[in-house]
Structure formats: C-alpha cells, structure tokens
Design a protein around this motif. Structure first.
Motif, PDB file in Angstrom:
ATOM      1  N   ASP A  44     -22.163 111.970  53.505  1.00 59.64           N
ATOM      2  CA  ASP A  44     -23.290 111.151  53.075  1.00 59.64           C
ATOM      3  C   ASP A  44     -23.298 109.838  53.853  1.00 59.64           C
ATOM      4  O   ASP A  44     -22.254 109.255  54.135  1.00 59.64           O
ATOM      5  CB  ASP A  44     -23.188 110.853  51.581  1.00 59.64           C
ATOM      6  N   GLY A  45     -24.484 109.399  54.206  1.00 58.25           N
ATOM      7  CA  GLY A  45     -24.600 108.120  54.900  1.00 58.25           C
ATOM      8  C   GLY A  45     -24.267 108.173  56.371  1.00 58.25           C
ATOM      9  O   GLY A  45     -24.133 107.138  57.023  1.00 58.25           O
ATOM     10  N   MET A  46     -24.142 109.364  56.922  1.00 61.76           N
ATOM     11  CA  MET A  46     -23.864 109.504  58.350  1.00 61.76           C
ATOM     12  C   MET A  46     -24.988 108.900  59.176  1.00 61.76           C
ATOM     13  O   MET A  46     -26.167 109.035  58.844  1.00 61.76           O
ATOM     14  CB  MET A  46     -23.700 110.984  58.687  1.00 61.76           C
ATOM     15  N   THR A  47     -24.628 108.246  60.243  1.00 65.28           N
ATOM     16  CA  THR A  47     -25.621 107.673  61.155  1.00 65.28           C
ATOM     17  C   THR A  47     -25.422 108.253  62.553  1.00 65.28           C
ATOM     18  O   THR A  47     -24.378 108.801  62.878  1.00 65.28           O
ATOM     19  CB  THR A  47     -25.493 106.142  61.232  1.00 65.28           C
ATOM     20  N   GLY A  48     -26.460 108.139  63.384  1.00 68.42           N
ATOM     21  CA  GLY A  48     -26.351 108.594  64.759  1.00 68.42           C
ATOM     22  C   GLY A  48     -26.416 110.102  64.891  1.00 68.42           C
ATOM     23  O   GLY A  48     -26.711 110.828  63.941  1.00 68.42           O
ATOM     24  N   ALA A  49     -26.162 110.578  66.104  1.00 66.27           N
ATOM     25  CA  ALA A  49     -26.301 112.001  66.418  1.00 66.27           C
ATOM     26  C   ALA A  49     -25.132 112.467  67.276  1.00 66.27           C
ATOM     27  O   ALA A  49     -24.681 111.750  68.168  1.00 66.27           O
ATOM     28  CB  ALA A  49     -27.613 112.254  67.159  1.00 66.27           C
ATOM     29  N   HIS A  50     -24.675 113.681  67.007  1.00 67.97           N
ATOM     30  CA  HIS A  50     -23.642 114.288  67.833  1.00 67.97           C
ATOM     31  C   HIS A  50     -24.262 114.884  69.098  1.00 67.97           C
ATOM     32  O   HIS A  50     -25.416 115.323  69.112  1.00 67.97           O
ATOM     33  CB  HIS A  50     -22.938 115.418  67.075  1.00 67.97           C
ATOM     34  N   HIS A  51     -23.455 114.923  70.156  1.00 68.01           N
ATOM     35  CA  HIS A  51     -23.834 115.646  71.374  1.00 68.01           C
ATOM     36  C   HIS A  51     -22.783 116.697  71.669  1.00 68.01           C
ATOM     37  O   HIS A  51     -21.585 116.400  71.737  1.00 68.01           O
ATOM     38  CB  HIS A  51     -23.945 114.709  72.575  1.00 68.01           C
ATOM     39  N   LEU A  52     -23.244 117.946  71.833  1.00 67.89           N
ATOM     40  CA  LEU A  52     -22.388 119.050  72.235  1.00 67.89           C
ATOM     41  C   LEU A  52     -23.070 119.800  73.367  1.00 67.89           C
ATOM     42  O   LEU A  52     -24.299 119.958  73.374  1.00 67.89           O
ATOM     43  CB  LEU A  52     -22.163 120.028  71.074  1.00 67.89           C
ATOM     44  N   ALA A  53     -22.267 120.264  74.325  1.00 66.97           N
ATOM     45  CA  ALA A  53     -22.770 121.158  75.366  1.00 66.97           C
ATOM     46  C   ALA A  53     -22.000 122.466  75.305  1.00 66.97           C
ATOM     47  O   ALA A  53     -20.809 122.479  74.975  1.00 66.97           O
ATOM     48  CB  ALA A  53     -22.618 120.526  76.746  1.00 66.97           C
ATOM     49  N   PHE A  54     -22.691 123.547  75.643  1.00 66.06           N
ATOM     50  CA  PHE A  54     -22.100 124.878  75.637  1.00 66.06           C
ATOM     51  C   PHE A  54     -22.188 125.473  77.035  1.00 66.06           C
ATOM     52  O   PHE A  54     -23.271 125.483  77.648  1.00 66.06           O
ATOM     53  CB  PHE A  54     -22.827 125.797  74.650  1.00 66.06           C
ATOM     54  N   THR A  55     -21.072 125.961  77.547  1.00 64.28           N
ATOM     55  CA  THR A  55     -21.070 126.628  78.846  1.00 64.28           C
ATOM     56  C   THR A  55     -21.789 127.967  78.751  1.00 64.28           C
ATOM     57  O   THR A  55     -21.567 128.733  77.808  1.00 64.28           O
ATOM     58  CB  THR A  55     -19.631 126.871  79.319  1.00 64.28           C
ATOM     59  N   ILE A  56     -22.644 128.243  79.745  1.00 61.82           N
ATOM     60  CA  ILE A  56     -23.254 129.566  79.882  1.00 61.82           C
ATOM     61  C   ILE A  56     -22.760 130.162  81.195  1.00 61.82           C
ATOM     62  O   ILE A  56     -22.378 129.445  82.119  1.00 61.82           O
ATOM     63  CB  ILE A  56     -24.791 129.498  79.849  1.00 61.82           C
ATOM     64  N   PRO A  57     -22.742 131.494  81.312  1.00 62.25           N
ATOM     65  CA  PRO A  57     -22.240 132.107  82.540  1.00 62.25           C
ATOM     66  C   PRO A  57     -23.086 131.723  83.748  1.00 62.25           C
ATOM     67  O   PRO A  57     -24.320 131.650  83.666  1.00 62.25           O
ATOM     68  CB  PRO A  57     -22.338 133.613  82.259  1.00 62.25           C
ATOM     69  N   THR A  58     -22.439 131.489  84.867  1.00 63.65           N
ATOM     70  CA  THR A  58     -23.152 131.207  86.108  1.00 63.65           C
ATOM     71  C   THR A  58     -24.087 132.372  86.431  1.00 63.65           C
ATOM     72  O   THR A  58     -23.709 133.541  86.360  1.00 63.65           O
ATOM     73  CB  THR A  58     -22.143 131.008  87.257  1.00 63.65           C
ATOM     74  N   GLY A  59     -25.338 132.031  86.735  1.00 65.23           N
ATOM     75  CA  GLY A  59     -26.332 133.053  87.040  1.00 65.23           C
ATOM     76  C   GLY A  59     -27.213 133.445  85.880  1.00 65.23           C
ATOM     77  O   GLY A  59     -28.119 134.277  86.043  1.00 65.23           O
ATOM     78  N   THR A  60     -26.992 132.835  84.708  1.00 64.54           N
ATOM     79  CA  THR A  60     -27.790 133.217  83.533  1.00 64.54           C
ATOM     80  C   THR A  60     -28.676 132.076  83.037  1.00 64.54           C
ATOM     81  O   THR A  60     -29.153 132.123  81.908  1.00 64.54           O
ATOM     82  CB  THR A  60     -26.878 133.676  82.375  1.00 64.54           C
ATOM     83  N   PHE A  61     -28.916 131.072  83.881  1.00 60.82           N
ATOM     84  CA  PHE A  61     -29.632 129.893  83.409  1.00 60.82           C
ATOM     85  C   PHE A  61     -31.028 130.242  82.889  1.00 60.82           C
ATOM     86  O   PHE A  61     -31.411 129.834  81.781  1.00 60.82           O
ATOM     87  CB  PHE A  61     -29.732 128.848  84.521  1.00 60.82           C
TER      88      PHE A  61
END
Length: 223
Positions: free
Chosen positions: A49-66
């Motif tokens: 409760d009362g959390m502020t701001g935003a998380h950032h996460l990135a996920f790896t995808i296989p090369t060639g599947t963009f």
C-alpha cells in the motif's frame, strides 16, 4: 550474470496476475504473493500500500525473433513509444533493439533482442494462439533507483560486477553483462521512452547467486 529471481512490490496482486497470464506466463498466486515464471527467471510480487513510482523490467527474446515478439506483445498489451517511434536501437556498444510496453501497475516493460547472443527459436505453442511467453528467455534488466549511482557502481565493482558497454554516469549506469543487467538510475530520472514515470523506491530483491547479500539502498538487496 543470470538474474534468477526478482522480488518486487505491486499495488494490485490481482492485476499483476491477470496481466502475466495474458502474456502466457506460468503464474501462481496466494493471499500474499504472485509468482511469475519468465523463461529461466522468476518474478515474485507482493502487495504494498502506498507504493509510488514504477518498476522497469526487460525480458530477453531470442535473436532473430524481434518482429514476431513485437507482434505478439501488441496483441495483449499497449506498445509504448515516443516521437512516432516504437522500435528503439540500444545505446552505442549494446548491439540491441527494443520494444517497450505497458505492464500492470504502470510497470515499464521491455522486450530486448541482444544480437550478441546466439540466434534462438521459439518454444512451440500449444493451441491455436501463439503466446508471447514462449519467446521470453529470461529477465534481462531490472531497474533500480539508488541515491548515489557512481558510489553504487564502485561498491558493485568490489563484488566483481562491472559497468556494461559505456562509461558510468551519475544518473544512469547499467552493471552486468549481455545476459543480465542492473539498470542503476538516480531517483528522479524518468524511464525511457515515455518519460512519464519515475523509478519506484519500493523494496527490490534481486537473486544473482552471489552467495552473500549486498544492500544498495534501503530495502534494495542483491543476493
């Protein structure tokens, strides 16, 4: 540097669970937490409760599947962009490209193709509808706000973790390698590309298999 697990706060466990289920991720929930499997990594969310701001996460995808990954994420989430663009080349020295999308609880999420990694292939989908989760290799990046970015960089060097690709800066420094990065930012720096949200200062625990615990800021731990 393999990111095994990330423990994060969220304003809504229910919204978080539903979102990652739409991606096709394996999700388990109880009264206190939501656990999400992302390739070889795990996310654990707990309500705050009362959390502020935003998380950032990135996920790896296989090369060639963009292109395929971008198409799949656009089917289940809002793709984010800036100045008319929604595909972004990484900084100099990264040899990567990314697409960003809106997560639950205003998470700023990213799919990143790192061309340095071997060309991969998707896990076959069951059923008629392709699931984005079959293209998620692991958690690639975790955004972390710290009061002193350069001081934190030096502390991590003492643990064998080095800045990635570019010289450290006072507001933004990635630490790690092509397999996993901690994105260290100053608390007031806004997340790219939308620049409409600042990092969360809620507790974050990142399991890297260090064999010891390192505190980067109050409630921000590496293990």
């Amino acid at each position: 540097m393999h990111i095994r697990q990330v423990q994060l706060a969220t304003r809504s466990l229910d919204d978080t669970a539903r979102f990652y289920e739409r991606l096709g991720c394996a999700v388990s929930a109880d009264d206190d937490s939501v656990r999400v499997t992302v390739g070889t990594s795990q996310l654990v969310f707990r309500a705050l409760d009362g959390m502020t701001g935003a998380h950032h996460l990135a996920f790896t995808i296989p090369t060639g599947t963009f292109a395929d990954s971008k198409r799949r994420v656009a089917e289940v989430a809002t793709v984010l962009g800036a100045d008319g663009a929604d595909e972004f080349e990484g900084p100099a020295g990264w040899d990567s490209r990314s697409v960003y999308f809106e997560g639950p609880d205003r998470q700023l999420l990213e799919l990143i193709e790192r061309r340095e990694l071997p060309v991969g292939s998707a896990v076959p989908d069951d059923g008629d509808a392709p699931q984005l989760a079959s293209l998620l290799v692991s958690v690639s990046e975790v955004g972390i706000a710290v009061p002193d970015v350069l001081g934190t960089v030096e502390a991590l060097r003492g643990r064998g973790l080095e800045p990635y690709a570019n010289p450290p800066g006072p507001d933004f420094t990635p630490v790690g390698d092509v397999d996993g990065l901690l994105i260290l930012v100053s608390p007031g720096r806004r997340w790219f590309p939308t620049l409409d949200r600042t990092p969360s200062t809620a507790p974050v625990v990142v399991d890297l298999g260090l064999g010891t615990t390192v505190e980067l800021a109050e409630g921000v731990l590496l293990r």
